[in-house]
Design a protein around this motif. Structure first.
Motif, PDB file in Angstrom:
ATOM      1  N   PRO A  59       0.818  -1.220   0.000  1.00  0.00           N
ATOM      2  CA  PRO A  59       0.000   0.000   0.000  1.00  0.00           C
ATOM      3  C   PRO A  59       0.851   1.269   0.000  1.00  0.00           C
ATOM      4  O   PRO A  59       0.378   2.332  -0.412  1.00  0.00           O
ATOM      5  N   ARG A  60       2.109   1.167   0.443  1.00  0.00           N
ATOM      6  CA  ARG A  60       2.996   2.328   0.477  1.00  0.00           C
ATOM      7  C   ARG A  60       3.815   2.465  -0.811  1.00  0.00           C
ATOM      8  O   ARG A  60       4.561   3.432  -0.972  1.00  0.00           O
ATOM      9  N   THR A  61       3.666   1.489  -1.717  1.00  0.00           N
ATOM     10  CA  THR A  61       4.397   1.530  -2.993  1.00  0.00           C
ATOM     11  C   THR A  61       3.441   1.222  -4.139  1.00  0.00           C
ATOM     12  O   THR A  61       3.652   0.256  -4.892  1.00  0.00           O
ATOM     13  N   PRO A  62       2.388   2.010  -4.308  1.00  0.00           N
ATOM     14  CA  PRO A  62       1.386   1.709  -5.334  1.00  0.00           C
ATOM     15  C   PRO A  62       1.981   1.703  -6.739  1.00  0.00           C
ATOM     16  O   PRO A  62       2.745   2.592  -7.105  1.00  0.00           O
ATOM     17  N   GLY A  63       1.627   0.670  -7.495  1.00  0.00           N
ATOM     18  CA  GLY A  63       2.061   0.571  -8.884  1.00  0.00           C
ATOM     19  C   GLY A  63       3.470   0.087  -9.094  1.00  0.00           C
ATOM     20  O   GLY A  63       3.870  -0.195 -10.231  1.00  0.00           O
ATOM     21  N   ALA A  64       4.255  -0.048  -8.041  1.00  0.00           N
ATOM     22  CA  ALA A  64       5.645  -0.491  -8.193  1.00  0.00           C
ATOM     23  C   ALA A  64       5.695  -1.938  -8.669  1.00  0.00           C
ATOM     24  O   ALA A  64       4.882  -2.768  -8.263  1.00  0.00           O
ATOM     25  N   VAL A  65       6.647  -2.234  -9.538  1.00  0.00           N
ATOM     26  CA  VAL A  65       6.825  -3.594 -10.049  1.00  0.00           C
ATOM     27  C   VAL A  65       7.651  -4.400  -9.055  1.00  0.00           C
ATOM     28  O   VAL A  65       8.761  -3.995  -8.677  1.00  0.00           O
ATOM     29  N   ILE A  66       7.118  -5.520  -8.625  1.00  0.00           N
ATOM     30  CA  ILE A  66       7.815  -6.404  -7.690  1.00  0.00           C
ATOM     31  C   ILE A  66       8.784  -7.289  -8.462  1.00  0.00           C
ATOM     32  O   ILE A  66       8.435  -7.832  -9.513  1.00  0.00           O
ATOM     33  N   VAL A  67       9.999  -7.455  -7.940  1.00  0.00           N
ATOM     34  CA  VAL A  67      10.973  -8.371  -8.528  1.00  0.00           C
ATOM     35  C   VAL A  67      11.262  -9.456  -7.500  1.00  0.00           C
ATOM     36  O   VAL A  67      11.759  -9.177  -6.406  1.00  0.00           O
ATOM     37  N   ASP A  68      10.958 -10.705  -7.851  1.00  0.00           N
ATOM     38  CA  ASP A  68      10.973 -11.822  -6.902  1.00  0.00           C
ATOM     39  C   ASP A  68      11.907 -12.931  -7.374  1.00  0.00           C
ATOM     40  O   ASP A  68      11.649 -13.598  -8.379  1.00  0.00           O
ATOM     41  N   PHE A  69      13.004 -13.126  -6.636  1.00  0.00           N
ATOM     42  CA  PHE A  69      13.913 -14.257  -6.845  1.00  0.00           C
ATOM     43  C   PHE A  69      14.009 -15.026  -5.527  1.00  0.00           C
ATOM     44  O   PHE A  69      15.100 -15.277  -5.032  1.00  0.00           O
ATOM     45  N   THR A  70      12.884 -15.400  -4.946  1.00  0.00           N
ATOM     46  CA  THR A  70      12.904 -16.018  -3.627  1.00  0.00           C
ATOM     47  C   THR A  70      12.885 -17.545  -3.715  1.00  0.00           C
ATOM     48  O   THR A  70      13.856 -18.151  -4.132  1.00  0.00           O
ATOM     49  N   ALA A  71      11.788 -18.171  -3.346  1.00  0.00           N
ATOM     50  CA  ALA A  71      11.646 -19.632  -3.383  1.00  0.00           C
ATOM     51  C   ALA A  71      10.241 -19.953  -3.872  1.00  0.00           C
ATOM     52  O   ALA A  71       9.332 -19.117  -3.751  1.00  0.00           O
ATOM     53  N   PRO A  72      10.034 -21.147  -4.446  1.00  0.00           N
ATOM     54  CA  PRO A  72       8.739 -21.449  -5.070  1.00  0.00           C
ATOM     55  C   PRO A  72       7.509 -21.150  -4.223  1.00  0.00           C
ATOM     56  O   PRO A  72       6.600 -20.439  -4.668  1.00  0.00           O
ATOM     57  N   ALA A  73       7.453 -21.673  -3.009  1.00  0.00           N
ATOM     58  CA  ALA A  73       6.265 -21.462  -2.174  1.00  0.00           C
ATOM     59  C   ALA A  73       6.095 -19.985  -1.840  1.00  0.00           C
ATOM     60  O   ALA A  73       4.975 -19.451  -1.854  1.00  0.00           O
ATOM     61  N   ALA A  74       7.200 -19.317  -1.534  1.00  0.00           N
ATOM     62  CA  ALA A  74       7.143 -17.889  -1.209  1.00  0.00           C
ATOM     63  C   ALA A  74       6.691 -17.083  -2.411  1.00  0.00           C
ATOM     64  O   ALA A  74       5.888 -16.146  -2.286  1.00  0.00           O
ATOM     65  N   THR A  75       7.180 -17.443  -3.591  1.00  0.00           N
ATOM     66  CA  THR A  75       6.804 -16.714  -4.802  1.00  0.00           C
ATOM     67  C   THR A  75       5.307 -16.807  -5.071  1.00  0.00           C
ATOM     68  O   THR A  75       4.658 -15.804  -5.400  1.00  0.00           O
ATOM     69  N   VAL A  76       4.745 -17.995  -4.931  1.00  0.00           N
ATOM     70  CA  VAL A  76       3.299 -18.157  -5.155  1.00  0.00           C
ATOM     71  C   VAL A  76       2.512 -17.287  -4.174  1.00  0.00           C
ATOM     72  O   VAL A  76       1.555 -16.598  -4.553  1.00  0.00           O
ATOM     73  N   ALA A  77       2.927 -17.290  -2.901  1.00  0.00           N
ATOM     74  CA  ALA A  77       2.253 -16.457  -1.899  1.00  0.00           C
ATOM     75  C   ALA A  77       2.409 -14.976  -2.232  1.00  0.00           C
ATOM     76  O   ALA A  77       1.456 -14.195  -2.115  1.00  0.00           O
ATOM     77  N   ASN A  78       3.605 -14.589  -2.676  1.00  0.00           N
ATOM     78  CA  ASN A  78       3.864 -13.181  -2.991  1.00  0.00           C
ATOM     79  C   ASN A  78       3.023 -12.697  -4.173  1.00  0.00           C
ATOM     80  O   ASN A  78       2.527 -11.572  -4.188  1.00  0.00           O
ATOM     81  N   VAL A  79       2.883 -13.566  -5.178  1.00  0.00           N
ATOM     82  CA  VAL A  79       2.089 -13.193  -6.354  1.00  0.00           C
ATOM     83  C   VAL A  79       0.632 -12.958  -5.962  1.00  0.00           C
ATOM     84  O   VAL A  79      -0.028 -12.033  -6.462  1.00  0.00           O
ATOM     85  N   LYS A  80       0.120 -13.760  -5.058  1.00  0.00           N
ATOM     86  CA  LYS A  80      -1.267 -13.595  -4.608  1.00  0.00           C
ATOM     87  C   LYS A  80      -1.437 -12.291  -3.827  1.00  0.00           C
ATOM     88  O   LYS A  80      -2.451 -11.597  -3.959  1.00  0.00           O
ATOM     89  N   VAL A  81      -0.431 -11.954  -3.021  1.00  0.00           N
ATOM     90  CA  VAL A  81      -0.469 -10.676  -2.298  1.00  0.00           C
ATOM     91  C   VAL A  81      -0.421  -9.526  -3.299  1.00  0.00           C
ATOM     92  O   VAL A  81      -1.170  -8.547  -3.189  1.00  0.00           O
ATOM     93  N   ALA A  82       0.459  -9.633  -4.293  1.00  0.00           N
ATOM     94  CA  ALA A  82       0.590  -8.590  -5.313  1.00  0.00           C
ATOM     95  C   ALA A  82      -0.730  -8.370  -6.041  1.00  0.00           C
ATOM     96  O   ALA A  82      -1.106  -7.235  -6.354  1.00  0.00           O
ATOM     97  N   ALA A  83      -1.448  -9.463  -6.303  1.00  0.00           N
ATOM     98  CA  ALA A  83      -2.721  -9.359  -7.018  1.00  0.00           C
ATOM     99  C   ALA A  83      -3.745  -8.557  -6.217  1.00  0.00           C
ATOM    100  O   ALA A  83      -4.549  -7.813  -6.786  1.00  0.00           O
TER     101      ALA A  83
END
Length: 259
Positions: A59-83
């Motif tokens: 919410p403090r970075t509206p519109g910013a593009v997320i760059v994710d090189f984490t781990a599979p499970a974390a990435t799936v969770a992060n994408v859902k948060v981003a959505a």
């Protein structure tokens, strides 16, 4: 106008590289960084939004593009948060299983998402020219692949190796899962004509080596890509972030879309 980015795993090997390159790029603004819960201390010097909770950070970075090189499970969770917040995502994480890939593809229907197992220009050019080489050599050449990575890498074979091997299989008209051979041990008999061996080596601090072998009658061709620095992958990911910022949802984007 500079593209705003949020780097995940900012203290990791790739995350730190991404942070440094983003700060040095006049076309980018480092809007925020995120680390695992309890690991975000010490990042205040970056003078951007810092948090260990992506849901609280976005919410403090509206519109910013997320760059994710984490781990599979974390990435799936992060994408859902981003959505939930409408932030586009560039994914460089490897090792996602089919179910996880399906979840990412579902999110990509309503959010700009970019995924590539290797962000380097060289590897993606190889993916374009390898089919021509395979077809020109013909069926008398056996195809194998070997990959080497640092001892800390968790998935095997590497995402890049799988992508390259799949490219070789498609050029022959084969289904990769039907011809792949990721391990050989014991008395295995003669090598089948329709087979692609992918061998994995791990050790030291190797960033990433991939060699494709074409074994023909009386000769051998080797095509090798060596990554000398993580900057190669990080630069490609940040290039993808700039590009993705102006794209619409509806498909899971890849490096081929940029080219």
């Amino acid at each position: 106008m500079a593209t705003k980015v949020v780097i995940l795993g900012a203290k990791g090997r790739m995350g730190a590289t991404l942070v440094n390159l983003a700060r040095a790029d006049e076309e980018l603004e480092l809007a925020g960084v995120c680390e695992r819960p309890g690991h975000s201390d010490g990042l205040e010097y970056l003078h951007c939004e810092v948090d260990d909770d992506l849901d609280a950070l976005l919410p403090r970075t509206p519109g910013a593009v997320i760059v994710d090189f984490t781990a599979p499970a974390a990435t799936v969770a992060n994408v859902k948060v981003a959505a939930r917040h409408g932030n586009p995502v560039v994914i460089g994480t490897t090792g996602l299983n089919p179910e996880q890939m399906g979840e990412v593809r579902t999110v990509a229907e309503s959010l700009p998402v970019f995924l590539a197992p290797n962000m380097s220009v060289g590897v993606n050019v190889l993916l374009k020219i390898l089919p021509e080489l395979v077809k020109a050599l013909g069926p008398d050449y056996d195809m194998e692949l070997a990959e080497i990575h640092h001892r800390m890498k968790k998935d095997a074979p590497s995402g890049t190796a799988l992508k390259l091997a799949q490219c070789l299989a498609e050029a022959r008209g084969w289904e990769y899962d039907e011809v792949k051979q990721h391990c050989r041990d014991g008395i295995i008999g003669e090598r089948p004509r329709e087979e692609i061996g992918v061998q994995t080596l791990r050790g030291g601090d190797v960033v990433g080596d991939h060699t494709m072998y074409f074994f023909g009658p009386g000769e051998r061709i080797e095509v090798t890509h060596r990554a000398h620095s993580r900057d190669t992958f990080a630069s490609g990911a940040l290039r993808a972030a700039k590009w993705l910022s102006s794209q619409k949802p509806g498909k899971l984007y890849a490096m081929a879309d940029i080219f």
